[in-house]
Design a protein around this motif. Structure first.
Motif, mmCIF file in Angstrom:
data_model
loop_
_atom_site.group_PDB
_atom_site.id
_atom_site.type_symbol
_atom_site.label_atom_id
_atom_site.label_comp_id
_atom_site.label_asym_id
_atom_site.label_seq_id
_atom_site.Cartn_x
_atom_site.Cartn_y
_atom_site.Cartn_z
ATOM 1 N N THR A 188 -30.414 5.902 87.930
ATOM 2 C CA THR A 188 -31.593 5.389 88.289
ATOM 3 C C THR A 188 -31.376 4.832 89.479
ATOM 4 N N GLU A 189 -30.402 4.011 89.784
ATOM 5 C CA GLU A 189 -30.478 3.144 90.945
ATOM 6 C C GLU A 189 -29.497 3.591 92.233
ATOM 7 N N PHE A 190 -28.620 4.538 91.926
ATOM 8 C CA PHE A 190 -27.741 4.884 92.972
ATOM 9 C C PHE A 190 -27.143 6.509 92.576
ATOM 10 N N ALA A 191 -26.307 6.960 93.431
ATOM 11 C CA ALA A 191 -25.898 8.316 93.240
ATOM 12 C C ALA A 191 -24.560 7.910 93.208
ATOM 13 N N ALA A 192 -23.798 8.541 92.412
ATOM 14 C CA ALA A 192 -22.189 8.400 92.439
ATOM 15 C C ALA A 192 -21.750 9.677 92.924
ATOM 16 N N VAL A 193 -20.598 9.681 93.879
ATOM 17 C CA VAL A 193 -19.639 10.652 94.384
ATOM 18 C C VAL A 193 -18.451 10.663 93.670
ATOM 19 N N ASN A 194 -18.293 11.920 93.153
ATOM 20 C CA ASN A 194 -16.968 11.882 92.190
ATOM 21 C C ASN A 194 -16.304 13.157 92.701
ATOM 22 N N TYR A 195 -14.825 12.953 92.313
ATOM 23 C CA TYR A 195 -14.068 14.150 92.629
ATOM 24 C C TYR A 195 -13.746 14.798 91.216
ATOM 25 N N ASP A 196 -14.219 16.001 91.082
ATOM 26 C CA ASP A 196 -14.069 16.563 89.712
ATOM 27 C C ASP A 196 -12.608 17.233 89.572
ATOM 28 N N LYS A 197 -11.667 16.618 89.053
ATOM 29 C CA LYS A 197 -10.439 16.972 89.260
ATOM 30 C C LYS A 197 -10.038 18.027 88.180
ATOM 31 N N TRP A 198 -9.655 19.327 88.711
ATOM 32 C CA TRP A 198 -9.230 20.531 88.001
ATOM 33 C C TRP A 198 -8.056 21.084 88.566
ATOM 34 N N ASP A 199 -7.239 21.587 87.595
ATOM 35 C CA ASP A 199 -5.850 22.157 87.890
ATOM 36 C C ASP A 199 -6.120 23.210 89.300
ATOM 37 N N ILE A 200 -7.092 23.876 89.141
ATOM 38 C CA ILE A 200 -7.158 24.868 90.480
ATOM 39 C C ILE A 200 -7.154 24.263 91.606
ATOM 40 N N CYS A 201 -7.434 22.834 91.668
ATOM 41 C CA CYS A 201 -7.208 22.235 92.927
ATOM 42 C C CYS A 201 -6.066 21.578 93.173
ATOM 43 N N ASP A 202 -4.950 21.761 92.250
ATOM 44 C CA ASP A 202 -3.658 20.991 92.313
ATOM 45 C C ASP A 202 -3.065 21.342 93.831
ATOM 46 N N ASP A 203 -2.829 22.773 94.063
ATOM 47 C CA ASP A 203 -2.366 22.971 95.256
ATOM 48 C C ASP A 203 -2.952 22.316 96.648
ATOM 49 N N ALA A 204 -4.210 22.411 96.629
ATOM 50 C CA ALA A 204 -5.057 21.733 97.827
ATOM 51 C C ALA A 204 -4.578 20.138 97.686
ATOM 52 N N CYS A 205 -4.706 19.592 96.450
ATOM 53 C CA CYS A 205 -4.025 18.148 96.418
ATOM 54 C C CYS A 205 -2.666 17.797 97.049
ATOM 55 N N SER A 206 -1.950 18.500 96.408
ATOM 56 C CA SER A 206 -0.383 18.621 96.885
ATOM 57 C C SER A 206 -0.210 18.706 98.407
ATOM 58 N N LEU A 207 -1.026 19.550 99.112
ATOM 59 C CA LEU A 207 -1.041 19.620 100.525
ATOM 60 C C LEU A 207 -1.631 18.198 101.137
ATOM 61 N N GLY A 208 -2.725 17.985 100.649
ATOM 62 C CA GLY A 208 -3.411 16.824 101.110
ATOM 63 C C GLY A 208 -2.370 15.612 101.070
ATOM 64 N N LYS A 209 -1.595 15.487 99.852
ATOM 65 C CA LYS A 209 -0.898 14.441 99.580
ATOM 66 C C LYS A 209 0.389 14.755 100.766
ATOM 67 N N GLU A 210 0.846 15.753 101.099
ATOM 68 C CA GLU A 210 2.035 15.996 101.998
ATOM 69 C C GLU A 210 1.327 15.615 103.461
ATOM 70 N N LEU A 211 0.056 15.906 103.735
ATOM 71 C CA LEU A 211 -0.399 15.536 105.079
ATOM 72 C C LEU A 211 -0.859 14.331 105.183
ATOM 73 N N GLU A 212 -0.540 13.674 104.359
ATOM 74 C CA GLU A 212 -1.584 12.185 103.947
ATOM 75 C C GLU A 212 -3.129 12.364 104.537
ATOM 76 N N VAL A 213 -3.611 13.163 103.765
ATOM 77 C CA VAL A 213 -5.019 13.138 103.969
ATOM 78 C C VAL A 213 -5.550 13.226 102.494
ATOM 79 N N PRO A 214 -6.389 12.084 102.176
ATOM 80 C CA PRO A 214 -6.954 11.939 100.771
ATOM 81 C C PRO A 214 -8.093 12.658 100.886
ATOM 82 N N VAL A 215 -8.494 12.946 99.494
ATOM 83 C CA VAL A 215 -9.736 14.170 99.216
ATOM 84 C C VAL A 215 -11.163 13.574 99.931
ATOM 85 N N CYS A 216 -11.205 12.034 99.858
ATOM 86 C CA CYS A 216 -12.541 11.478 100.476
ATOM 87 C C CYS A 216 -12.778 11.836 101.796
#
Length: 87
Positions: free
Chosen positions: A56-84
């Motif tokens: 009603t009063e705002f829009a929430a921006v959320n990360y939809d955590k799926w196992d298909i994104c695990d490789d990308a998240c691992s690479l992001g962690k390695e490169l120190e680049v958070p999802v946001c």
């Protein structure tokens, strides 16, 4: 419930995915790039795995955590680049 979502096949893959060896590709993009169709894939696809939920009063921006994104998240962690920052 009632959210606009991309349909999945077998509750797994996007209904519009095609595979080129090990790479998942969007069939909509594959048709748009050479000019077969004249419209790009939906914005929600570009943003995946980010989902916007309107309240009603705002829009929430959320990360939809799926196992298909695990490789990308691992690479992001390695490169120190958070999802946001990546999206």
């Amino acid at each position: 419930m009632g959210d606009r979502e991309t349909p999945l096949t077998d509750e797994k893959d996007c209904a519009y995915v095609i595979f080129d060896v090990k790479t998942a590709l969007c069939v909509i993009e594959q048709a748009y790039n050479p000019g077969i169709i004249d419209w790009k894939k939906p914005v929600s696809c570009h943003l995946f795995p980010i989902r916007v939920k309107n309240f009603t009063e705002f829009a929430a921006v959320n990360y939809d955590k799926w196992d298909i994104c695990d490789d990308a998240c691992s690479l992001g962690k390695e490169l120190e680049v958070p999802v946001c920052e990546f999206v």
